[in-house]
Design a protein around this motif. Sequence first.
Motif, PDB file in Angstrom:
ATOM      1  N   ASP A  30     -25.512  96.562 113.743  1.00  0.00           N
ATOM      2  CA  ASP A  30     -25.061  96.825 115.029  1.00  0.00           C
ATOM      3  C   ASP A  30     -23.783  97.818 115.035  1.00  0.00           C
ATOM      4  OD1 ASP A  30     -26.804  95.328 116.404  1.00  0.00           O
ATOM      5  OD2 ASP A  30     -25.806  93.530 116.267  1.00  0.00           O
ATOM      6  N   GLU A  31     -23.570  98.412 113.919  1.00  0.00           N
ATOM      7  CA  GLU A  31     -22.350  99.100 113.797  1.00  0.00           C
ATOM      8  C   GLU A  31     -22.475 100.409 114.638  1.00  0.00           C
ATOM      9  OE1 GLU A  31     -20.412 100.085 109.596  1.00  0.00           O
ATOM     10  OE2 GLU A  31     -21.881 101.416 109.925  1.00  0.00           O
ATOM     11  N   THR A  32     -21.516 100.711 115.063  1.00  0.00           N
ATOM     12  CA  THR A  32     -21.359 102.119 115.870  1.00  0.00           C
ATOM     13  C   THR A  32     -20.179 102.785 115.273  1.00  0.00           C
ATOM     14  OG1 THR A  32     -19.551 100.988 117.339  1.00  0.00           O
ATOM     15  CG2 THR A  32     -21.989 101.163 118.154  1.00  0.00           C
ATOM     16  N   THR A  33     -20.002 104.190 115.896  1.00  0.00           N
ATOM     17  CA  THR A  33     -18.910 105.089 115.227  1.00  0.00           C
ATOM     18  C   THR A  33     -18.826 105.816 116.555  1.00  0.00           C
ATOM     19  OG1 THR A  33     -18.153 106.523 113.653  1.00  0.00           O
ATOM     20  CG2 THR A  33     -20.349 107.009 113.965  1.00  0.00           C
ATOM     21  N   GLN A  34     -17.589 106.702 116.496  1.00  0.00           N
ATOM     22  CA  GLN A  34     -17.152 107.849 117.361  1.00  0.00           C
ATOM     23  C   GLN A  34     -17.783 109.069 116.921  1.00  0.00           C
ATOM     24  OE1 GLN A  34     -13.196 107.753 118.027  1.00  0.00           O
ATOM     25  NE2 GLN A  34     -12.890 105.617 117.936  1.00  0.00           N
ATOM     26  N   VAL A  35     -18.326 109.855 117.810  1.00  0.00           N
ATOM     27  CA  VAL A  35     -18.562 111.223 117.374  1.00  0.00           C
ATOM     28  C   VAL A  35     -18.154 111.977 118.592  1.00  0.00           C
ATOM     29  CG1 VAL A  35     -20.697 110.905 116.074  1.00  0.00           C
ATOM     30  CG2 VAL A  35     -20.928 111.418 118.492  1.00  0.00           C
TER      31      VAL A  35
END
Length: 87
Positions: A30-35
């Motif tokens: 469920d990992e997210t990151t900013q782009v």
Amino acid sequence: MIITIQEQQFDTADITQLYPAAVVKTGHEDETTQVSLEWLDVESKGKVDVVGFGIFLYLGEEEKHTFMFDTKEEMDREIGRIASQLQ
């Protein structure tokens, strides 16, 4: 100068970073990151799963505030409210 973002007040003298970004899944659990919004528009070509959009505000090195939105339009409206306070 004091600005308000979603009913929270911040002194602009304390803000070290303030930026909008898209939040996408990384593909790992469920990992997210900013782009960046530019990368999302130009490079992603629909290949990423967008979770939402956020305005990210840093006070110094340690304190971070995140304001999340379901759509880019909602985020853009809040950015407009922030911009009008800075004029």
